[in-house]
Design a protein around this motif. Structure first.
Motif, PDB file in Angstrom:
ATOM      1  N   ARG A  96      21.878 -34.179 -11.711  1.00 34.42           N
ATOM      2  CA  ARG A  96      22.726 -33.282 -12.493  1.00 34.42           C
ATOM      3  C   ARG A  96      22.024 -31.956 -12.785  1.00 34.42           C
ATOM      4  N   LYS A  97      20.716 -32.034 -13.067  1.00 36.03           N
ATOM      5  CA  LYS A  97      19.975 -30.811 -13.370  1.00 36.03           C
ATOM      6  C   LYS A  97      20.010 -29.819 -12.216  1.00 36.03           C
ATOM      7  N   LEU A  98      20.035 -30.325 -11.003  1.00 37.52           N
ATOM      8  CA  LEU A  98      20.057 -29.431  -9.845  1.00 37.52           C
ATOM      9  C   LEU A  98      21.338 -28.602  -9.808  1.00 37.52           C
ATOM     10  N   LEU A  99      22.445 -29.208 -10.218  1.00 35.41           N
ATOM     11  CA  LEU A  99      23.710 -28.484 -10.219  1.00 35.41           C
ATOM     12  C   LEU A  99      23.945 -27.718 -11.515  1.00 35.41           C
ATOM     13  N   ALA A 100      23.408 -28.228 -12.618  1.00 35.08           N
ATOM     14  CA  ALA A 100      23.669 -27.612 -13.926  1.00 35.08           C
ATOM     15  C   ALA A 100      23.243 -26.148 -13.949  1.00 35.08           C
ATOM     16  N   ARG A 101      22.150 -25.816 -13.278  1.00 32.48           N
ATOM     17  CA  ARG A 101      21.674 -24.425 -13.315  1.00 32.48           C
ATOM     18  C   ARG A 101      22.570 -23.489 -12.524  1.00 32.48           C
ATOM     19  N   MET A 102      23.491 -24.068 -11.756  1.00 32.20           N
ATOM     20  CA  MET A 102      24.442 -23.251 -11.000  1.00 32.20           C
ATOM     21  C   MET A 102      25.765 -23.102 -11.746  1.00 32.20           C
ATOM     22  N   PHE A 103      25.896 -23.773 -12.906  1.00 31.47           N
ATOM     23  CA  PHE A 103      27.116 -23.696 -13.700  1.00 31.47           C
ATOM     24  C   PHE A 103      26.810 -23.246 -15.118  1.00 31.47           C
ATOM     25  N   THR A 104      25.854 -22.330 -15.277  1.00 29.85           N
ATOM     26  CA  THR A 104      25.518 -21.807 -16.600  1.00 29.85           C
ATOM     27  C   THR A 104      26.660 -20.924 -17.105  1.00 29.85           C
ATOM     28  N   PRO A 105      26.809 -20.778 -18.428  1.00 30.69           N
ATOM     29  CA  PRO A 105      27.869 -19.913 -18.963  1.00 30.69           C
ATOM     30  C   PRO A 105      27.836 -18.501 -18.379  1.00 30.69           C
ATOM     31  N   ARG A 106      26.630 -17.967 -18.184  1.00 29.87           N
ATOM     32  CA  ARG A 106      26.528 -16.598 -17.646  1.00 29.87           C
ATOM     33  C   ARG A 106      27.102 -16.528 -16.232  1.00 29.87           C
ATOM     34  N   LYS A 107      26.759 -17.493 -15.412  1.00 26.72           N
ATOM     35  CA  LYS A 107      27.247 -17.479 -14.025  1.00 26.72           C
ATOM     36  C   LYS A 107      28.759 -17.706 -13.971  1.00 26.72           C
ATOM     37  N   ARG A 145      40.108 -20.779  -3.816  1.00 20.72           N
ATOM     38  CA  ARG A 145      39.357 -19.537  -3.560  1.00 20.72           C
ATOM     39  C   ARG A 145      38.087 -19.504  -4.420  1.00 20.72           C
ATOM     40  N   THR A 146      38.212 -19.946  -5.658  1.00 18.02           N
ATOM     41  CA  THR A 146      37.073 -19.887  -6.577  1.00 18.02           C
ATOM     42  C   THR A 146      35.952 -20.808  -6.128  1.00 18.02           C
ATOM     43  N   ILE A 147      36.275 -22.048  -5.817  1.00 22.13           N
ATOM     44  CA  ILE A 147      35.224 -22.986  -5.425  1.00 22.13           C
ATOM     45  C   ILE A 147      34.695 -22.634  -4.038  1.00 22.13           C
ATOM     46  N   GLY A 148      35.546 -22.065  -3.193  1.00 24.24           N
ATOM     47  CA  GLY A 148      35.067 -21.584  -1.893  1.00 24.24           C
ATOM     48  C   GLY A 148      34.054 -20.463  -2.052  1.00 24.24           C
ATOM     49  N   LEU A 149      34.321 -19.556  -2.993  1.00 21.11           N
ATOM     50  CA  LEU A 149      33.383 -18.474  -3.297  1.00 21.11           C
ATOM     51  C   LEU A 149      32.066 -19.035  -3.798  1.00 21.11           C
ATOM     52  N   LEU A 150      32.129 -19.995  -4.725  1.00 16.79           N
ATOM     53  CA  LEU A 150      30.918 -20.577  -5.291  1.00 16.79           C
ATOM     54  C   LEU A 150      30.075 -21.286  -4.239  1.00 16.79           C
ATOM     55  N   LEU A 151      30.749 -22.041  -3.379  1.00 16.23           N
ATOM     56  CA  LEU A 151      30.026 -22.818  -2.373  1.00 16.23           C
ATOM     57  C   LEU A 151      29.501 -21.951  -1.238  1.00 16.23           C
ATOM     58  N   GLY A 152      30.264 -20.921  -0.887  1.00 14.79           N
ATOM     59  CA  GLY A 152      29.910 -20.101   0.261  1.00 14.79           C
ATOM     60  C   GLY A 152      30.714 -20.471   1.492  1.00 14.79           C
ATOM     61  N   ILE A 153      31.946 -20.969   1.299  1.00 14.72           N
ATOM     62  CA  ILE A 153      32.842 -21.309   2.407  1.00 14.72           C
ATOM     63  C   ILE A 153      33.633 -20.062   2.790  1.00 14.72           C
ATOM     64  N   PRO A 154      33.644 -19.669   4.078  1.00 21.13           N
ATOM     65  CA  PRO A 154      34.421 -18.496   4.495  1.00 21.13           C
ATOM     66  C   PRO A 154      35.896 -18.645   4.105  1.00 21.13           C
ATOM     67  N   GLU A 155      36.504 -17.549   3.699  1.00 23.85           N
ATOM     68  CA  GLU A 155      37.863 -17.612   3.185  1.00 23.85           C
ATOM     69  C   GLU A 155      38.843 -18.215   4.182  1.00 23.85           C
TER      70      GLU A 155
END
Length: 400
Positions: A96-107, A145-155
Motif C-alpha cells: 500500500r505504501k508504494l501506491l499511497a505516495r502516488m495518491f497524496t492530496p497534493r497530487k 480519461r483520469t485514470i488513463g492519465l494517471l497510469l500513462g495509458i495513451p488516450e
C-alpha cells in the motif's frame, strides 16, 4: 430459498430482482437478523453500522488474504501478490505504501484542471440535444480519461483498457464472478505499456512503479517484479474506473428523483461536496464486501465458526438509523456529516477516495452548469448485472 431467523428475511447477493432495490431487505436484516446466515451459499452477514465498522477494522479476525468477494473466498484460488484489497498486514502495508505516495492530496488536487477538461469534452456535444446518458456520456468517459492519465495509458487505448477492467467485475445475471472458476486475471494487457515506459519514462504511475525501490517482507531491498508491476497497474485501472462511473450514474438517478434538492445545487454549487458525500452513503457503488473468518467469533448471541465467510453489508450499514438518524433511508444533501462505510475503514480504507470525491464534485458542477433539469428515460435505463458493484449500465435522460 433458505431462511434465517424471521421467516421473511432472505438475502442473496446473486438475486437480480432483490438487488434492484435491496434496501427494504437490508432494513429487515438490521432489525430482525443482525447476524444472518444463508445456507444456500454458506455465508454469514452483518448489516448494522457498528458491526460492519468493527469487522472491517479487525483484519486479524476477518482476513482479506483469500479475497474480498464471496465466490473468490469459496474458490480458494491463488491471489497474485500486489492485489491490495486481497491482502492482510504486514504485506498489505508494504504494498500500500508504494501506491499511497502516488495518491497524496497534493497530487490529486493538481488533477482538477485536467478532470474538468475531460468533463467539458464529454458534456459539451450534448448541450441542446435534449438527451444525456449519465453513464455512457460522462460516467464511463471522465474516470477513464483520469485514470488513463494517471497510469500513462495513451488516450487512444483508454477505452479498451476501461472495458477490460470493467469486464473483470462483470457477472452474468444471478451468477458469481468468472474469476472464481477461471482464476484471477494477471494484467498481461498492460505489458506493452510497461515495456514502453521502461524506455520512455514519464510523470505517471507506471514510471514510478518501474523505478521504485522498497524493502519487502523478507527485509530485502528490491524493485517490483514484472508480475507485481502488472498486478499493481491492473488493480489501479479497475479501481479507478468502475466505482466512480457508478457514483455518477447514481447522481443522475437520485437527483432526478429529488428535483428540489437538485435545484438547490444549481443555485448554490458550494453544496455539491455534501451532495457527493450523501450520494456515496445513500447508494454505495459496492454494497458488500466479504472476509474469511480466522477464529470462532461470538456475535448477537451466536457463534460464527472459524473457516466461514462473513459478508459485511455496507449498503445496509450506510442506512442504519443508529448511525444516521431516523431518516437514514432518505436522501438529504444537508445531512450532518457522519462516517459512512462506502470507502471502507481501517487497513483497507480506499486509497482513491480523494480522487473519487474530486471527480464526483467536478462532474456534478459541470453537469448542473449545462443541464439544470432532467428526467430519467426509465424504459431504457439498465442496472449493471455484476453482483459485486451495484450501479447503472446505462442511464439515459431527457434534459432541459
Amino acid at each position: 430459498m433458505t431462511i434465517s431467523a424471521a421467516n421473511d428475511v432472505y438475502y442473496d447477493p446473486y438475486d437480480v430482482e432483490l438487488n434492484a432495490d435491496p434496501y427494504p431487505m437490508f432494513r429487515q436484516l438490521r432489525e430482525q437478523s443482525p447476524l444472518y446466515y444463508n445456507e444456500a451459499h454458506d455465508f454469514y452477514a452483518v448489516s448494522r453500522h457498528e458491526d460492519v465498522n468493527r469487522g472491517l477494522i479487525d483484519h486479524k479476525t476477518y482476513s482479506s488474504a483469500r479475497g474480498a468477494i464471496l465466490e473468490l473466498i469459496k474458490a480458494n484460488i491463488e491471489i497474485p501478490p500486489g492485489v491490495l484489497i486481497f491482502e492482510d498486514p504486514p504485506i498489505h502495508d508494504i504494498h500500500r505504501k508504494l501506491l499511497a505516495r502516488m495518491f497524496t492530496p497534493r497530487k490529486i488536487m493538481a488533477l482538477e484542471p485536467q478532470i474538468r477538461e475531460f468533463c467539458e469534452r464529454s458534456l459539451d456535444p450534448h448541450v441542446g440535444s435534449g438527451r444525456l446518458d449519465f453513464v455512457a456520456d460522462i460516467g464511463a468517459q471522465m474516470p477513464m480519461r483520469t485514470i488513463g492519465l494517471l497510469l500513462g495509458i495513451p488516450e487512444e487505448d483508454q477505452e479498451a483498457i476501461r472495458d477490460y477492467a470493467n469486464d473483470q467485475m462483470r457477472t452474468e445475471e444471478g451468477a458469481p464472478m468468472k474469476a472464481a472458476s477461471e482464476g484471477m486475471v494477471t494484467g498481461d494487457i498492460f505489458g506493452a505499456y510497461i515495456d514502453w515506459r521502461a524506455d520512455h519514462p514519464s510523470d505517471d504511475i507506471m514510471t514510478e512503479l518501474l523505478n521504485v525501490e522498497f524493502e519487502d517482507e523478507t527485509g530485502t531491498v528490491r524493485r517490483l517484479t514484472r508480475e507485481e508491476l502488472l498486478t499493481y497497474v491492473n488493480v489501479v485501472s479497475g479501481a479507478g474506473n468502475e466505482t466512480t462511473t457508478r457514483l455518477i450514474g447514481w447522481a443522475g438517478k437520485v437527483l432526478a428523483e429529488h428535483p428540489d434538492q437538485r435545484s438547490q445545487l444549481v443555485e448554490d454549487p458550494t453544496l455539491i461536496p455534501k451532495a457527493v458525500e450523501e450520494l456515496l452513503r445513500y447508494e454505495a457503488p459496492a454494497p458488500h464486501v466479504a472476509r474469511y473468518v480466522t477464529r470462532d467469533v461470538e456475535l448477537h448471541g451466536r457463534t460464527v465458526p472459524e473457516g466461514n465467510v462473513m459478508m459485511f453489508l455496507i449498503g445496509a450499514a450506510n442506512r442504519d438509523h443508529r448511525q444516521f438518524g431516523a431518516d437514514a433511508d432518505s436522501f438529504d444533501i444537508h445531512r450532518d456529516a457522519r462516517q459512512h462505510l462506502t470507502f471502507s475503514v481501517g487497513t483497507h480504507f480506499c486509497l482513491g477516495s480523494a480522487l473519487a470525491r474530486l471527480e464526483g464534485r467536478i462532474a456534478l458542477e459541470e453537469i448542473l452548469k449545462r443541464f439544470p433539469e432532467w428526467e430519467v428515460d426509465s424504459a431504457n435505463a439498465k442496472l449493471s448485472p455484476t453482483s459485486t458493484v451495484r450501479g447503472w449500465e446505462t442511464l439515459p435522460t431527457f434534459t432541459r
